[in-house]
Design an enzyme around this catalytic site. Structure first.
Site, PDB file in Angstrom:
ATOM      1  N   ASP A 158      -3.156  -0.901   5.115  1.00 17.18           N
ATOM      2  CA  ASP A 158      -2.649  -0.842   6.481  1.00 17.18           C
ATOM      3  C   ASP A 158      -1.718  -2.027   6.765  1.00 17.18           C
ATOM      4  O   ASP A 158      -1.980  -3.152   6.326  1.00 17.18           O
ATOM      5  CB  ASP A 158      -3.856  -0.889   7.441  1.00 17.18           C
ATOM      6  N   GLU A 200       1.469   0.644   3.632  1.00 12.42           N
ATOM      7  CA  GLU A 200       2.134   1.106   4.851  1.00 12.42           C
ATOM      8  C   GLU A 200       3.184   0.059   5.198  1.00 12.42           C
ATOM      9  O   GLU A 200       2.876  -0.975   5.777  1.00 12.42           O
ATOM     10  CB  GLU A 200       1.133   1.254   6.004  1.00 12.42           C
TER      11      GLU A 200
END
Ligand code: TEU
Ligand code: CA
Length: 549
Positions: free
Chosen positions: A235, A293
């Site tokens: 993330d 990401e």
């Protein structure tokens, strides 16, 4: 079916390319399993509920794995299921090495990993290195320790500006709206220091200069790899390093759920040292993949994350950000391939996820939105590299217009009710039956309400209908997996008139034609193996795509 099974497993050497390029590549080394994998993103709250609380969970997912096997995916990526107060539905992690009881606890993920592997499906997990939950023991210790305590060193605590420190330490905004700083009120009732949170106040940013932070992250990576996971989605992989001194943003266009390349909050060059450290850990588990990401647009700066000693894969959001427009699609594909080529990395493709709206709605909604979504799925699946399908995409689900009172995304409150946020693309999946909750749960009160119109879109109905979006996806994935025409890492563009695109896979020879123009399109030569909509007078109608060999 046996071919399907064969291609899974440890290494996947995709031979049979006729071009000299692909023959050379496969002679050098077998390709890793993820280099042409179809990943299926499971938003666990919304996939399937096993215990009737109206919220999806891991046993629900395990019970529905047959759907994914029949769809023909190689791997799943599960959004966070670790212990969390769920302020951002799991992206606020209080214990990264345990599963939240809401999702079924550790035993449930062990069952899931075993069952998925039995079906030949790999399991990748979300990890959240940029921040923790404010309920994490480290943050609680930091609050308790007070200003100047060692415990505060693992986060960004700063004194405020102005005469009594009542102004935030800098002008950074939270991605979810409002200031990126929250002021702590000490036990005696006096407001003192501020702490940094690029997202929700319940997601304090970690200070990656503190040695504990990497040490603990390493423990987390090894913990899950030892439990048999096949990799990680990382993330905010462009967010962990902050610029020294935390300077103000100046003249940078930000906004709720938005950031740009010149934004000092993200993409600081020292983040790459962190990725190199992560890679040294993951390299102890050679089958494992890391997918970052990385919300960076510039090709060169994006590709830096894919250097041989950093991430294996980077999310490429270009196709999720553009309209159904031939020129934009062409440029997005060209740019994506150019970017990955800078590091000889594997391209990735994604049309939507739990943050960006569903493509059916982005492309105009209704019948036309669905036609375009199916056409774009064929474009994406015809391209070299790894593909990410977001749960419900295979059913052609649209975004849902939800009433104000059910909205849960923190952006809704933090933006002062100006940004409705991401709930619209997180509504639970319809499985069967004619009324909500459509087999998703035994409880009608699902965590987000499901629209009655989805009666027509259930997995059960679509399975029985050869023309459904689900049947179409299954056919497309089957062809992509089985046919050697999908081999090779390069594409060439063939001549096409305005509003149309035609490209050919250099290695295997697959031709993909997209008609984003107004008039029917004559098909290029070759044998048609799939079209996203029926041909009309042997021509490809508008808003449709075709595969030819
Ligand atoms: O998203 C990071 C992120 O930057 C997004 O908010 C992005 O700006 C936006 O969605 C663009 O449309 C990740 C997760 O995917 C997201 O769900 C989390 O809320 C966020 O991190 C915080 O952990
Ligand atoms: Ca549940």
């Amino acid at each position: 079916m046996s071919g399907h099974k064969m291609k899974r497993g440890g290494m996947n050497s995709r031979q049979g390319g006729t071009g000299p390029g692909s023959a050379r590549a496969s002679a050098r080394r077998p390709e890793p399993w993820w280099s042409s994998a179809v990943f299926y993103q499971v938003y666990p709250r919304s996939f399937a509920d096993s215990n009737g609380d109206g919220i999806g969970d891991l046993d629900g997912l395990t019970a529905r794995l047959e759907h994914l096997e029949q769809l023909g995916v190689d791997a799943i990526w599960i959004n966070p299921v670790t212990v969390s107060p769920m302020a951002d539905h799991g992206y606020d992690v209080a214990d990264p090495r345990d599963v939240d009881p809401l999702f079924g606890g550790m035993a449930a993920i062990e069952r899931l990993i075993a069952a998925a592997h039995q079906r030949g499906i790999k399991v990748t997990m979300d990890v959240v290195p940029n921040h923790t939950s404010s309920a994490h023991p480290w943050f609680q210790a930091a609050l308790a320790g007070g200003p100047g305590s060692a415990a505060r060193g693992r986060y960004f605590f700063r004194d405020g500006g102005g005469p009594d420190g009542a102004l935030p330490p800098n002008n950074w905004e939270s991605v979810f709206g409002g200031s990126a700083w929250t002021r702590v009120v000490e036990p005696d009732g006096t407001p003192r220091q501020w702490y940094l949170h690029l997202f929700d106040p319940e997601q304090p940013d970690l200070n990656w200069d503190h040695p504990d932070v990497f040490d603990d992250f390493e423990k987390t990576l090894r913990f899950w790899l030892e439990h048999g996971v096949d990799g990680f989605r990382i993330d905010v992989a462009h967010g962990m390093a902050k610029p020294p001194g935390l300077p103000d943003t100046q003249g940078v266009k930000t906004g709720v759920l938005r950031h740009s390349d010149d934004d000092p909050r993200f993409n600081h060059p020292s983040v790459h040292a962190i990725h190199r450290d992560i890679r040294t850990v993951v390299d102890d588990y050679p089958w494992a993949v890391t997918i970052g990401e990385v919300w960076v647009t510039d090709n060169v700066r994006w590709a830096e994350y894919l250097r041989p000693d950093e991430l294996h894969l980077g999310f490429n959001f270009r196709l999720s950000k553009i309209d159904f427009d031939a020129g934009e699609i062409h440029d997005a594909i060209q740019n994506s391939l150019a970017a990955t080529a800078l590091e000889s990395a594997t391209p990735t493709w994604t049309l939507s996820n739990h943050d960006v709206g569903r493509e059916v709605s982005r492309y105009g909604g209704g019948e036309i939105g669905l036609r375009r979504a199916r056409a774009m799925a064929m474009v994406m699946l015809a391209l070299p590299g790894a593909v990410f399908i977001y749960n419900g995409e295979e059913l052609g689900l649209p975004d849902v217009q939800l009433p104000d009172e059910v909205l849960q995304d923190p952006t809704w409150e933090r933006s002062g009710h100006t940004e409705r946020g991401r709930d619209k693309c997180r509504v639970p999946i319809p499985w069967s039956g004619d009324t909500p909750p459509f087999g998703f749960s035994t409880c009608a009160d699902t965590w987000l309400p499901m629209p009655q119109e989805w009666a027509a879109l259930t997995v059960k109905k679509q399975r029985a209908d050869p023309d459904s979006t689900l049947s179409f996806f299954r056919r497309a994935l089957e062809l992509r997996r089985a046919r050697s025409e999908f081999d090779g890492g390069e594409i060439e563009w063939l001549d096409a008139s305005r509003g149309r695109l035609i490209f050919r896979r250099r290695g295997g020879g697959l031709v993909c034609a997209l008609n984003a123009g107004r008039r029917p399109m004559a098909l290029p030569p070759g044998e048609l193996i799939l079209s996203s909509a029926p041909l009309v007078n042997d021509k490809l109608p508008r808003d449709a795509a075709a595969w030819l060999v």
